[in-house]
Design a protein around this motif. Sequence first.
Motif, mmCIF file in Angstrom:
data_model
loop_
_atom_site.group_PDB
_atom_site.id
_atom_site.type_symbol
_atom_site.label_atom_id
_atom_site.label_comp_id
_atom_site.label_asym_id
_atom_site.label_seq_id
_atom_site.Cartn_x
_atom_site.Cartn_y
_atom_site.Cartn_z
ATOM 1 N N GLY A 558 29.133 49.037 -31.068
ATOM 2 C CA GLY A 558 29.546 50.128 -31.960
ATOM 3 C C GLY A 558 30.714 49.703 -32.821
ATOM 4 O O GLY A 558 31.532 48.881 -32.412
ATOM 5 N N LEU A 559 30.777 50.246 -33.999
ATOM 6 C CA LEU A 559 31.880 49.950 -34.903
ATOM 7 C C LEU A 559 32.646 51.222 -35.208
ATOM 8 O O LEU A 559 32.067 52.303 -35.245
ATOM 9 C CB LEU A 559 31.356 49.416 -36.233
ATOM 10 C CG LEU A 559 30.640 48.077 -36.245
ATOM 11 C CD1 LEU A 559 30.154 47.779 -37.653
ATOM 12 C CD2 LEU A 559 31.577 46.973 -35.779
ATOM 13 N N THR A 560 33.924 51.061 -35.438
ATOM 14 C CA THR A 560 34.710 52.161 -35.979
ATOM 15 C C THR A 560 34.990 51.799 -37.433
ATOM 16 O O THR A 560 35.586 50.751 -37.695
ATOM 17 C CB THR A 560 36.044 52.291 -35.216
ATOM 18 O OG1 THR A 560 35.727 52.462 -33.840
ATOM 19 C CG2 THR A 560 36.841 53.484 -35.702
ATOM 20 N N ASP A 676 28.821 33.852 -43.363
ATOM 21 C CA ASP A 676 28.010 33.479 -42.209
ATOM 22 C C ASP A 676 28.789 33.501 -40.898
ATOM 23 O O ASP A 676 28.514 32.725 -39.984
ATOM 24 C CB ASP A 676 27.319 32.124 -42.448
ATOM 25 C CG ASP A 676 28.255 31.084 -43.056
ATOM 26 O OD1 ASP A 676 29.382 31.457 -43.448
ATOM 27 O OD2 ASP A 676 27.883 29.913 -43.136
ATOM 28 N N THR A 681 28.765 27.954 -41.253
ATOM 29 C CA THR A 681 28.359 26.614 -41.700
ATOM 30 C C THR A 681 29.147 26.244 -42.952
ATOM 31 O O THR A 681 29.581 25.103 -43.125
ATOM 32 C CB THR A 681 26.849 26.637 -42.072
ATOM 33 O OG1 THR A 681 26.126 27.116 -40.952
ATOM 34 C CG2 THR A 681 26.345 25.290 -42.493
ATOM 35 N N LEU A 815 33.945 35.004 -47.117
ATOM 36 C CA LEU A 815 34.485 36.348 -46.847
ATOM 37 C C LEU A 815 34.050 36.821 -45.471
ATOM 38 O O LEU A 815 33.185 36.223 -44.832
ATOM 39 C CB LEU A 815 34.141 37.341 -47.970
ATOM 40 C CG LEU A 815 32.727 37.814 -48.274
ATOM 41 C CD1 LEU A 815 32.207 38.779 -47.228
ATOM 42 C CD2 LEU A 815 32.716 38.519 -49.629
ATOM 43 N N GLN A 828 38.802 45.953 -36.659
ATOM 44 C CA GLN A 828 39.051 45.776 -38.092
ATOM 45 C C GLN A 828 38.120 44.781 -38.782
ATOM 46 O O GLN A 828 38.069 44.738 -40.005
ATOM 47 C CB GLN A 828 40.504 45.320 -38.290
ATOM 48 C CG GLN A 828 41.485 46.457 -38.353
ATOM 49 C CD GLN A 828 41.285 47.295 -39.602
ATOM 50 O OE1 GLN A 828 40.931 46.800 -40.659
ATOM 51 N NE2 GLN A 828 41.484 48.597 -39.474
HETATM 52 C C1 LIG Z 1 32.388 43.886 -29.580
HETATM 53 C C2 LIG Z 1 32.790 43.966 -30.987
HETATM 54 C C3 LIG Z 1 33.262 45.151 -31.480
HETATM 55 C C4 LIG Z 1 33.655 45.233 -32.796
HETATM 56 N N1 LIG Z 1 34.109 46.410 -33.247
HETATM 57 C C5 LIG Z 1 34.477 46.520 -34.528
HETATM 58 C C6 LIG Z 1 34.904 47.773 -35.045
HETATM 59 O O1 LIG Z 1 34.942 48.785 -34.356
HETATM 60 N N2 LIG Z 1 35.272 47.848 -36.341
HETATM 61 C C7 LIG Z 1 35.225 46.745 -37.136
HETATM 62 O O2 LIG Z 1 35.579 46.862 -38.304
HETATM 63 N N3 LIG Z 1 34.815 45.539 -36.689
HETATM 64 C C8 LIG Z 1 34.429 45.392 -35.408
HETATM 65 N N4 LIG Z 1 33.987 44.202 -34.946
HETATM 66 C C9 LIG Z 1 33.958 43.018 -35.841
HETATM 67 C C10 LIG Z 1 32.778 43.022 -36.780
HETATM 68 O O3 LIG Z 1 31.588 43.218 -36.131
HETATM 69 C C11 LIG Z 1 32.727 41.711 -37.544
HETATM 70 O O4 LIG Z 1 33.997 41.420 -38.031
HETATM 71 C C12 LIG Z 1 31.771 41.838 -38.706
HETATM 72 O O5 LIG Z 1 30.478 41.997 -38.230
HETATM 73 C C13 LIG Z 1 31.844 40.585 -39.569
HETATM 74 O O6 LIG Z 1 30.853 40.604 -40.522
HETATM 75 P P1 LIG Z 1 30.352 39.254 -41.193
HETATM 76 O O7 LIG Z 1 29.266 39.614 -42.131
HETATM 77 O O8 LIG Z 1 31.490 38.505 -41.709
HETATM 78 O O9 LIG Z 1 29.760 38.388 -40.030
HETATM 79 P P2 LIG Z 1 28.517 38.734 -39.119
HETATM 80 O O10 LIG Z 1 28.323 40.186 -39.005
HETATM 81 O O11 LIG Z 1 28.696 37.915 -37.891
HETATM 82 O O12 LIG Z 1 27.283 38.160 -39.918
HETATM 83 C C14 LIG Z 1 27.052 36.795 -40.118
HETATM 84 C C15 LIG Z 1 25.570 36.636 -40.463
HETATM 85 O O13 LIG Z 1 25.368 35.335 -40.961
HETATM 86 C C16 LIG Z 1 24.138 34.825 -40.450
HETATM 87 N N5 LIG Z 1 24.259 33.360 -40.527
HETATM 88 C C17 LIG Z 1 25.038 32.572 -39.764
HETATM 89 N N6 LIG Z 1 24.913 31.284 -40.159
HETATM 90 C C18 LIG Z 1 24.050 31.284 -41.206
HETATM 91 C C19 LIG Z 1 23.552 30.257 -42.045
HETATM 92 N N7 LIG Z 1 23.914 28.972 -41.895
HETATM 93 N N8 LIG Z 1 22.659 30.583 -43.012
HETATM 94 C C20 LIG Z 1 22.269 31.879 -43.183
HETATM 95 N N9 LIG Z 1 22.720 32.889 -42.408
HETATM 96 C C21 LIG Z 1 23.624 32.590 -41.442
HETATM 97 C C22 LIG Z 1 24.085 35.398 -39.052
HETATM 98 O O14 LIG Z 1 22.751 35.416 -38.569
HETATM 99 C C23 LIG Z 1 24.661 36.797 -39.266
HETATM 100 O O15 LIG Z 1 23.650 37.738 -39.570
HETATM 101 C C24 LIG Z 1 33.573 44.089 -33.638
HETATM 102 C C25 LIG Z 1 33.087 42.899 -33.150
HETATM 103 C C26 LIG Z 1 32.688 42.832 -31.833
HETATM 104 C C27 LIG Z 1 32.153 41.545 -31.326
#
Ligand SMILES: Cc1cc2nc3c(=O)[nH]c(=O)nc-3n(C[C@H](O)[C@H](O)[C@H](O)COP(=O)(O)OP(=O)(O)OC[C@H]3O[C@@H](n4cnc5c(N)ncnc54)[C@H](O)[C@@H]3O)c2cc1C
Length: 1008
Positions: A558-560, A676, A681, A815, A828
């Motif tokens: 879950g996310l907040t 990613d 990567t 990002l 966050q």
């Molecule tokens: C338990 C937990 C609770 C959390 N709770 C919160 C919360 O309440 N509020 C909040 O704001 N944040 C929370 N977070 C953090 C939040 O989930 C992450 O910061 C957020 O998802 C980051 O987004 P992102 O797109 O940067 O990375 P991700 O969501 O990790 O997405 C990365 C994507 O890139 C893909 N990928 C990876 N490598 C490659 C590649 N080489 N080529 C193509 N695709 C690739 C992956 O498959 C994935 O889909 C929580 C995290 C966890 C683990």
Amino acid sequence: MTALFQNFKRYESLVNVVHLSCCWSTLGRLAAASEQDWFNDNASAAGLAALAAKTAAMLTENPTSGDIRARELANIAHGAAKSGRAAALGDFWTVLANAVEPRLGECNAQELANTCWAFAKAGVAHEGVFNAAARVLCAGASLDSFPPQELCNVAWAFSSVGRVDDKRLFAALCRAAGRSVESFTTQGLTTTLSSFAKAGVTDLPLLRALATQVHRKLAQCNAHDLAAAVWACAKLGVGDAALFGAAAAAAERHSDRFTPAGLANVVWGLAKSGHCASTVSCQSDCSNRLTPLTIAVDSQLFARAFEQPIHRHLAAFNAQDLSSCAWSMAKATHVSPPLCEALSRAARDCLETFNTQDVMNFAWAFVKLGVADAELLTSCAAALASQRLDELSAPQIANVAWTFATAGQMDTALFSSLARAAQTAAVDFTADDLASVSWAFANANQLDERLFKALASRAATLIDEFDEEVLDNVEWAFHKAGHRALVKQLRQRRKGRAGTEPGGQQLALPGASKCGRIVIAGGGIGGAAAAVALQHRGFDVQVLETDSSFDARKQGYGLTVQCADALQALGIDLAQDDAPSTSHYTFSADGHILAFFGEAFGGGKVRDTGANDTGSGRFVHLPRQALRHRLLEKIAPNTVRWGTKLRSFEPTGNGGVSLTLTDGNTMEAALLVGCDGIFSTVRRQLALAGDALNYVGLVVVLGISDAVFPLCERRIFETVDGTTRIYVMPFTTTSTMWQLSFPATEEVARNLTKDVAVLKKDILRRCGDWHEPIPSLLRSTPLECMSGYPVYDRPVLEPETLRPLSRSDARVTLLGDAAHPMTPFKAQGANQALRDAVLLADTLAECVAQHGPQAGLVAALPVFERKMLRRSSRTVIASRDKAKQLHTRLALQPGRKGQRDAADLNVSEAIQTLQARGISASSATDPRGLDAVVAKCISGGVDEPAPEAQLEPCWGWAVRDDAEEAAWHKGTVLRIRKSGKMVVQWQDGSTAILAEDFVQPRAKKRKH
Ligand SMILES: Cc1cc2nc3c(=O)[nH]c(=O)nc-3n(C[C@H](O)[C@H](O)[C@H](O)COP(=O)(O)OP(=O)(O)OC[C@H]3O[C@@H](n4cnc5c(N)ncnc54)[C@H](O)[C@@H]3O)c2cc1C
């Protein structure tokens, strides 16, 4: 020594300057090797006086004569400094300085370095000598020929006498040191680095190279070298987790050998770097056995390695040492009443010698550790009030206000001097400064009229710079201070901001598509949001996502979400996905309330939390996949290429980027955005200086349960025992998510998380006797709805590290988690990723409109990165700090979270009252609801017994445990919902919501 002085006496009338120089050299050598204090022997003291007098006479008679060479003068200075009796030589140094000054240009490297070293060692900061030395050293490329030892001596000398503003000299020293980084001795290396730290050198590549050398030579460091190295690396912000981890281990080995100042420096450095949480301090057999992993990493290291040595050195500590030790103890979240008591006593004895910074740090540490030392804090407040506070920075002012307000020490003199300092400085405040100071004063209930007037006029000029979080704090503070007009302006700003970007549709930039294709690697939260924002602006976007489809793998937690501004800009409405909560509690493991806040208690009133009430107000809680779905449905069809993984990239000749995918295909991009995730990567290939995964010393276990428990309904709670913590929040309106975390070594964390069955056993062993419904919640969670992982983040990125000069025009950026991964304890990560996405699209659109398609892309990236990293760095650090605090005894202190909406509520008193009346987690089964019971109690109402009728024993018809069919089970009716459904608690503590027909009073058991 005796022979030397006897010979000198015998031939005194015959000696020339060469003889004198030899005498001084020999004296220096003998004195340095002497185990006894030779100077206590009368004959030696007289001998030294005679030697000094003869030398001074000879120099005075013929100060600039050609027969006194620079070499002899350097030897005399060196020997005199090494004798260790510089202070006993009086005017000798002035005479020597006058003779030396005009001859420095004739010195070779060693003579020049030795002379500077000697004057610094003797504590003689003779302006003429150091000015002349700096002139000679900076002339031409003279320092380039200096061997490392001489460079080290010069750097040490200038920094020791406080000539740290000699920027030209230090720049020349850096250039020269850069050529011989690998040739320094261990001592030379650590001394040079700490001299550079004192001088505030900013040559990052050089400093990093020196830190790498320090890491290589760590095994050869003695306690002195180690203290200098740790202090310098922490002060300069260089060195990675591996260096500080190894340094922490070495410091533990040397812990009995530090001098008092060395000990204070090493403790400060390890705490400042934040890296002493490395695996070295985890006590564990590193196996996968279910051993008790009750480890508070930093605190344990502090207790093992530093607590006793600090006790031993207390009497020898100066003000700065005392302050460093207290500050480090708080940073390491090490709560030790005996050490606090000892430090407090030592500080109170010499508080008048503390400078402003030392008093602030000392007081802050005690409050941070929750040590209610009223006598100390009163003295600190008085000491601060008597000092000049007008040079404090905004964060320092906010910190002092926080410290004394939190401790309930509203010292009138202190707060009024602080207010005057803030009032004067307000015109120069940044948006962040303004937010922290206004929040701190409002939170402390110090609503000084003149201060808030000054802050309000500054706020009016900064209004466009406030981001959502800042706006929120500023609005609250000025509302409390009664500045209605400004609050109205801020609210309009919030609306206006949302209003200018309603989904972005009409903000598409004509010609944006001429920039070429923007490829986003990763279709998680950040990647999907970036695609939405960029397409709104009219850019051509392609997303590459490794997963074969949207729900290819478990993505569940879950996310907040708190960034209403970013959601608004993205045109996303999450109201329908929100699993609302209206109160937030912290409990101890036995269920006592340690803190509470939330809308349910706003202004002392309990909000209607009935079924028709939707939304949790400021924040939205929802499954990560629900947010991702909302984003992806906004993207044009075929934007996402599922099952496509980026392998590598390289710049093309025409300024773009060529991408290679893992299936062997290639594609061209005008810009590559790495979204990613933490194991990016794109980031790996950028090979950023100093980049590494940082294991924060914790395991996180996640679970989702459909079981219904009254405590989990529309409520967030966390329970802590000083080591382990569980955080429970609504996942959807019918299910609950929990996140359990505890310290472990990285190896144990990795092993433990391989097998969820083992993990479940382990967490039940930890929390099986915690208050209900925690054991039932954990038991009710199916293995397939559980997962666990070790928690990592990465070092905070500087904009220059992400975009070094050598790659200033690279069409690649990062990002979200790829740029700034953080621990989940401040919730966050996703919020920052959403804000990054909007920022990227806005910056690109602005720069492309200004500079045209190609130049616009290149111009936008550094601007975007600087803003993104400035904002997110704070949350990375805060998330790491919170991770630490939540798993130590600090988490157990009552009332650490303030009830912001109820200004006149004394949270600590309220918590004592709740405890005295036996109101705890178990009160959630009260038919009136926990929030109502708490609200009534804190508003002074008498707690009446719960209405009897609804606690009626009943039979409930349900499928339970592993049974395949429904049956009647014994239970109790807790509550009847507005819909007529009944909340029934079974005898094992778990609950279910049943339709009226499925519940019968116990007396009327019905055979079925
Ligand atoms: C338990 C937990 C609770 C959390 N709770 C919160 C919360 O309440 N509020 C909040 O704001 N944040 C929370 N977070 C953090 C939040 O989930 C992450 O910061 C957020 O998802 C980051 O987004 P992102 O797109 O940067 O990375 P991700 O969501 O990790 O997405 C990365 C994507 O890139 C893909 N990928 C990876 N490598 C490659 C590649 N080489 N080529 C193509 N695709 C690739 C992956 O498959 C994935 O889909 C929580 C995290 C966890 C683990």
